[in-house]
Design a protein around this motif. Structure first.
Motif, mmCIF file in Angstrom:
data_model
loop_
_atom_site.group_PDB
_atom_site.id
_atom_site.type_symbol
_atom_site.label_atom_id
_atom_site.label_comp_id
_atom_site.label_asym_id
_atom_site.label_seq_id
_atom_site.Cartn_x
_atom_site.Cartn_y
_atom_site.Cartn_z
ATOM 1 N N CYS A 144 0.850 -1.188 0.000
ATOM 2 C CA CYS A 144 0.000 0.000 0.000
ATOM 3 C C CYS A 144 0.885 1.237 0.000
ATOM 4 C CB CYS A 144 -0.893 0.025 1.243
ATOM 5 S SG CYS A 144 -2.026 -1.343 1.329
ATOM 6 N N GLY A 145 0.643 2.145 -0.919
ATOM 7 C CA GLY A 145 1.342 3.428 -0.957
ATOM 8 C C GLY A 145 0.498 4.461 -0.232
ATOM 9 N N LEU A 146 1.005 5.029 0.843
ATOM 10 C CA LEU A 146 0.255 5.972 1.665
ATOM 11 C C LEU A 146 0.886 7.356 1.553
ATOM 12 C CD1 LEU A 146 0.088 3.702 4.839
ATOM 13 C CD2 LEU A 146 -1.514 3.759 2.933
ATOM 14 N N ILE A 147 0.179 8.272 0.916
ATOM 15 C CA ILE A 147 0.655 9.644 0.754
ATOM 16 C C ILE A 147 -0.216 10.526 1.626
ATOM 17 C CG2 ILE A 147 1.051 11.530 -0.863
ATOM 18 C CD1 ILE A 147 1.282 9.367 -3.053
ATOM 19 N N THR A 148 0.398 11.252 2.552
ATOM 20 C CA THR A 148 -0.374 12.048 3.503
ATOM 21 C C THR A 148 -0.174 13.540 3.264
ATOM 22 O OG1 THR A 148 1.412 11.945 5.120
ATOM 23 C CG2 THR A 148 -0.290 10.261 5.265
ATOM 24 N N PRO A 149 -1.226 14.334 3.500
ATOM 25 C CA PRO A 149 -1.139 15.782 3.329
ATOM 26 C C PRO A 149 -0.526 16.452 4.557
ATOM 27 C CG PRO A 149 -3.347 15.195 3.968
ATOM 28 C CD PRO A 149 -2.587 13.909 3.821
ATOM 29 N N TRP A 150 -0.328 17.730 4.478
ATOM 30 C CA TRP A 150 0.313 18.474 5.564
ATOM 31 C C TRP A 150 -0.645 18.756 6.711
ATOM 32 C CZ3 TRP A 150 -1.847 23.088 6.857
ATOM 33 C CH2 TRP A 150 -2.700 23.657 5.912
ATOM 34 N N ASN A 151 -1.952 18.850 6.432
ATOM 35 C CA ASN A 151 -2.886 19.194 7.503
ATOM 36 C C ASN A 151 -3.333 17.928 8.248
ATOM 37 O OD1 ASN A 151 -4.271 18.298 5.243
ATOM 38 N ND2 ASN A 151 -6.050 19.569 5.596
ATOM 39 N N TRP A 152 -3.368 17.998 9.557
ATOM 40 C CA TRP A 152 -3.685 16.875 10.439
ATOM 41 C C TRP A 152 -2.778 15.690 10.139
ATOM 42 C CZ3 TRP A 152 -9.718 16.360 10.664
ATOM 43 C CH2 TRP A 152 -10.252 17.489 11.258
ATOM 44 N N PRO A 153 -1.478 15.862 10.164
ATOM 45 C CA PRO A 153 -0.588 14.794 9.702
ATOM 46 C C PRO A 153 -0.688 13.497 10.489
ATOM 47 C CG PRO A 153 0.658 16.549 10.768
ATOM 48 C CD PRO A 153 -0.750 17.038 10.628
ATOM 49 N N MET A 154 -0.750 13.549 11.818
ATOM 50 C CA MET A 154 -0.809 12.295 12.582
ATOM 51 C C MET A 154 -2.133 11.585 12.356
ATOM 52 S SD MET A 154 0.735 10.121 14.373
ATOM 53 C CE MET A 154 2.136 10.762 15.211
ATOM 54 N N ASN A 155 -3.217 12.338 12.260
ATOM 55 C CA ASN A 155 -4.526 11.746 11.990
ATOM 56 C C ASN A 155 -4.528 11.043 10.636
ATOM 57 O OD1 ASN A 155 -7.318 11.200 12.243
ATOM 58 N ND2 ASN A 155 -7.794 13.037 11.091
ATOM 59 N N GLN A 156 -3.985 11.681 9.623
ATOM 60 C CA GLN A 156 -3.965 11.096 8.284
ATOM 61 C C GLN A 156 -3.070 9.853 8.227
ATOM 62 O OE1 GLN A 156 -5.823 12.045 5.639
ATOM 63 N NE2 GLN A 156 -6.812 13.480 7.032
ATOM 64 N N VAL A 157 -1.923 9.906 8.871
ATOM 65 C CA VAL A 157 -1.019 8.750 8.900
ATOM 66 C C VAL A 157 -1.706 7.573 9.581
ATOM 67 C CG1 VAL A 157 1.123 7.871 9.894
ATOM 68 C CG2 VAL A 157 1.100 10.090 8.783
ATOM 69 N N THR A 158 -2.315 7.834 10.738
ATOM 70 C CA THR A 158 -2.962 6.769 11.506
ATOM 71 C C THR A 158 -4.131 6.166 10.739
ATOM 72 O OG1 THR A 158 -2.336 7.894 13.536
ATOM 73 C CG2 THR A 158 -4.036 6.204 13.713
ATOM 74 N N LEU A 159 -4.988 7.006 10.163
ATOM 75 C CA LEU A 159 -6.148 6.494 9.439
ATOM 76 C C LEU A 159 -5.756 5.656 8.230
ATOM 77 C CD1 LEU A 159 -8.582 9.543 9.550
ATOM 78 C CD2 LEU A 159 -8.787 7.379 10.774
ATOM 79 N N LYS A 160 -4.734 6.059 7.528
ATOM 80 C CA LYS A 160 -4.340 5.308 6.335
ATOM 81 C C LYS A 160 -3.571 4.035 6.694
ATOM 82 C CE LYS A 160 -4.363 9.125 3.139
ATOM 83 N NZ LYS A 160 -3.805 9.615 1.909
ATOM 84 N N ALA A 161 -2.664 4.144 7.639
ATOM 85 C CA ALA A 161 -1.820 2.994 7.971
ATOM 86 C C ALA A 161 -2.578 1.922 8.745
ATOM 87 C CB ALA A 161 -0.613 3.450 8.767
ATOM 88 N N ALA A 162 -3.552 2.295 9.545
ATOM 89 C CA ALA A 162 -4.268 1.320 10.381
ATOM 90 C C ALA A 162 -4.919 0.223 9.546
ATOM 91 C CB ALA A 162 -5.304 2.029 11.232
#
Length: 84
Positions: A31-49
Motif C-alpha cells: 500500500c502506498g500511503l501519501i499524507t497531506p500536511w494538515n492533520w498529519p498524525m490523523n492522516q497517517v494513523t487512518l491510512k496505515a491502520a
C-alpha cells in the motif's frame, strides 16, 4: 432474536438464510500511503491502520511540511512489536 434487514430471507439473524458468513483479512500487496500536511498524525494513523490490520506492507510518504508525525508513528508501531 436478532435484527433482520428489511426484505431479508428467514433464517439466522441478519437474514443470511442459514448460511455462514466469513470475513477474511488477506494482505493483497503493498500500500502506498501519501499524507497531506494538515492533520498529519490523523492522516497517517487512518491510512496505515487499515493496511497494517490487513497485514499489507505499507510505504508511507509524509508531507515535507510535517515529516516528524510519520517518524513518531513508525516509532510507536515498532514499540508495539509489529513485525519489520
Amino acid at each position: 432474536g436478532g435484527v433482520r434487514a428489511p426484505g431479508a430471507p428467514p433464517g439466522r439473524p441478519g437474514g443470511l438464510g442459514g448460511r455462514a458468513t466469513r470475513i477474511l483479512h488477506t494482505p493483497i500487496g503493498v500500500c502506498g500511503l501519501i499524507t497531506p500536511w494538515n492533520w498529519p498524525m490523523n492522516q497517517v494513523t487512518l491510512k496505515a491502520a487499515y493496511a497494517l490490520a490487513a497485514g499489507c506492507t505499507a510505504v508511507l510518504k509524509p508531507s515535507e511540511f510535517a515529516p516528524l508525525s510519520a517518524t513518531l508513528f513508525a516509532e510507536a508501531v515498532d514499540a508495539a512489536g509489529f513485525p519489520r
